[in-house]
Write a protein that holds these residues in place. Structure first.
Motif: not given
Length: 633
Positions: A600-605, A614-626
């Motif tokens: 899922x992380x590779x797909x998000x990248x 975008x939207x919720x997916x982008x926010x969750x990806x940023x939080x996961x990266x932190x």
């Protein structure tokens, strides 16, 4: 002696018909009467020129006056005038055209006289706004008595002698109660500027104050004197009536400002139209700065007939792609209906349209050849017009190889033959087809562009909104070529060569990897595709299939619906690099949760690289990266 009689008409109730049905727009009465006055003046000019009228032509004007107290609007000329017999012939017999008879009589000498009228009904448009109309006229012929014609809107008229001394005609309109707007100065001025701004005879409407120069030696505080002078509101000699050789660039620019006083941005260049055979046509077309805006306001080209404004809806006469331009076209050969307001699509109109198309194509080629560097600088502001023309007009397309440009992503411009010669050695696939790689957005498709450039491929930038239509046109007319957007597939698949990449995985491992990813990615937008790529390539790459994306783009700009496919769904291909370290890692992991997190992380990248996160997916990806950063402490 006073004469009474009946106007010879074929229908008894002609005046209600004129008032309500014949003319769709009542305001054109003024255009018609000014046109008649102009014709009368130009007829006299012609007759004096050929020696048939033994009078001094002088500097005649047309004068428009309002008498608000008496509810009168009058139009007076100093032209050819009419006798009692001529009024009987031209006014009392509706639809007998004096202009047509004049042109027929003097067909060998009057073809360039600029006579406007073709419709005997023009004068009767006066009854749309007047309850009574008077004509006071004196012929240019010596010893011909002046006459006074009066009609109150019924088929009856009165014709009697007049004491008018000067040659010419005055039309006096007694404005009806429901047309009082035409007694307002602002309204008449508005109409004169709309329809008669470029009439070939000066039009006086009111007076204006002019400041006189101070005499020599006058005191500094001396107040200058003023005087009232005629207010001529039209330009009788607009730029399009002059020979191109007599005009400088400043003249064209000044005329553009006269046409569009509220337009602050200057045009890029102009095209002067001037043809005498097989039809008469003059005009000037201006290229405004368009950029990628195909939705710019259209219908800014004004159509005139012998300097009389007709319409700014020129579709049919001007090819559709040129309605994005501005300017003026004037032709006496464009057939109009009785109110001059609607074009008739006949052979003459088609010839005019073809001529304009050819003239624009020739101008483009000339501009390119004269100063390629300057032309290239303007390309981004004119390309929408050029590409639109290539798509919609075959004759224009046939000439387009001489001036249509194809810039690469670095900003270098190519003609078609230059592009073809440059890329043929390296971008011909294993089947002998030439593949033209293109991008629509330099920044968004950066990684795909870089992958292509690493292979030594050229990527052209096609970013106008009508690119899908243009590509289809090129693919169906050029031999053995195909366009592919750089993000339509992995670069190895866009231009397929004979050589193949060795895979680090066997078939069983590939099947296991595919199954693992499919179990975790539950998104029907993505089709999974395993590829044996270089190990340095990204593990996950999202591409959008060329055909589906192109059809979707075509539909968005008009045209996709023709394929009967309805709305196109978002469809993507997820390319998985089997030679990447991630592929090997996924096969080695035992826990499903660990596999899911990495996939899922590779797909998000991959989504992020395509601006799909975008939207919720982008926010969750940023939080996961932190969180991942914090866990690495």
């Amino acid at each position: 002696m006073t004469t009474k009689g009946n106007i010879n008409v074929s229908v008894e109730n002609i005046f209600p018909l004129i008032k309500k049905f014949l003319y769709s727009d009542h305001e054109i009465f003024l255009r018609e009467l000014i046109s008649n006055a102009t014709d009368a003046t130009l007829k006299l000019k012609h007759l004096t020129r050929i020696g048939e009228a033994k009078v001094e032509y002088g500097n005649p004007i047309i004068e428009v006056k309002i008498d608000k107290d008496r509810k009168i609007l009058s139009i007076a000329d100093q032209g050819i005038g009419m006798s009692a017999e001529e009024i009987e012939k031209y006014i009392n017999q509706i639809a007998f055209s004096g202009a047509e008879e004049f042109l027929s009589k003097y067909k060998d000498t009057a073809k360039d006289a600029g006579i406007i009228g073709h419709f005997g009904l023009g004068f009767y448009s006066a009854f749309m706004v007047a309850e009574k109309v008077e004509i006071v006229s004196k012929s240019y012929k010596e010893d011909t008595p002046a006459v006074h014609w009066i009609c109150d809107g019924s088929p009856e008229f009165i014709l009697k002698k007049s004491d008018k001394k000067e040659r010419g005609t005055e039309i006096i309109l007694h404005i009806a109660e429901d047309a009082k707007e035409f007694l307002e100065e602002y309204r008449i001025r508005e109409l004169l500027l709309k329809y008669n701004k470029f009439m070939p005879v000066p039009i006086k409407f009111g007076t204006k104050t002019e400041t006189l120069p101070l005499p020599e030696g006058a005191e500094k505080d001396t107040k200058p004197e003023t005087k009232e002078v005629d207010n001529i509101i039209n330009n009788p000699s607009p730029a399009w009536t002059k020979a191109p050789g007599d005009l400088k660039e400043k003249d064209y620019l000044d005329f553009y400002r006269e046409l569009y006083p509220m337009q602050f941005e200057e045009p890029l260049f102009n095209i002067h139209l001037n043809v005498d055979y097989p039809f008469h046509l003059t005009g000037i077309l201006y290229f405004p700065k368009l950029g990628n805006n195909i939705n710019i306001e259209k219908d800014k080209i004004q159509l005139y007939q012998n300097q009389v404004f007709v319409t700014d809806e020129v579709k049919g006469i001007v090819p559709d792609f040129l309605t994005l331009l501005k300017g003026v076209i004037d032709s006496p050969d464009i057939p109009l209906n009785v109110s001059r307001s609607y074009l008739q699509a006949d052979g003459a109109v088609k010839k005019i349209s073809s001529y304009i198309t050819k003239k624009v194509a020739d101008k483009m080629a000339s501009l390119f050849n004269e100063n390629r560097e300057d032309y290239e600088k303007k390309w981004n502001d004119i390309k929408v017009v050029i590409e639109y023309g290539m798509i919609s007009e075959d004759k224009f397309y046939e000439r387009s190889d001489k001036f249509a440009l194809y810039p690469n992503v670095e900003g270098k411009y190519f003609l078609w033959n230059e592009l073809e010669s440059k890329i043929k050695p390296v971008q011909t696939d294993k089947d002998g087809k030439l593949i033209i790689l293109y991008a629509t957005h330099r920044e968004e498709q950066y990684s795909y562009i870089q992958s292509a450039k690493e292979k030594g491929y050229e990527v052209i930038l096609l970013d106008s909104p009508i690119v899908p239509h243009l590509i289809q046109k090129l693919e169906t007319t050029k031999k053995n070529i195909s366009f592919a957007r750089v993000d339509a597939d992995h670069i190895n698949n866009l231009i397929k060569k004979e050589e193949t990449q060795v895979s680090k995985l066997n078939d069983k491992e590939k099947e296991s990897l595919k199954k693992t990813i499919e179990e975790i990615i539950d998104d029907k937008k993505f089709t999974l595709q395993l590829e044996d790529l270089d190990s340095n390539e990204a593990p996950f790459i999202i591409t959008q299939p060329e055909f589906m994306r192109r059809m979707k783009d075509m539909q968005a700009t008009g045209g996709g619906g023709m394929f009967g496919m309805g709305n196109f769904p978002e469809m993507y291909t997820l390319v998985v690099n089997t030679n990447s370290e991630l592929a090997a890692t996924l096969l080695s992991l035992k826990k499903k949760e660990e596999k899911k997190e990495k996939i899922t992380y590779a797909l998000d990248l991959a989504k992020l690289s395509q601006n799909l996160l975008k939207g919720k997916e982008l926010t969750e990806f940023i939080q996961k990266s932190y969180r991942n950063l914090e866990s690495e402490k």
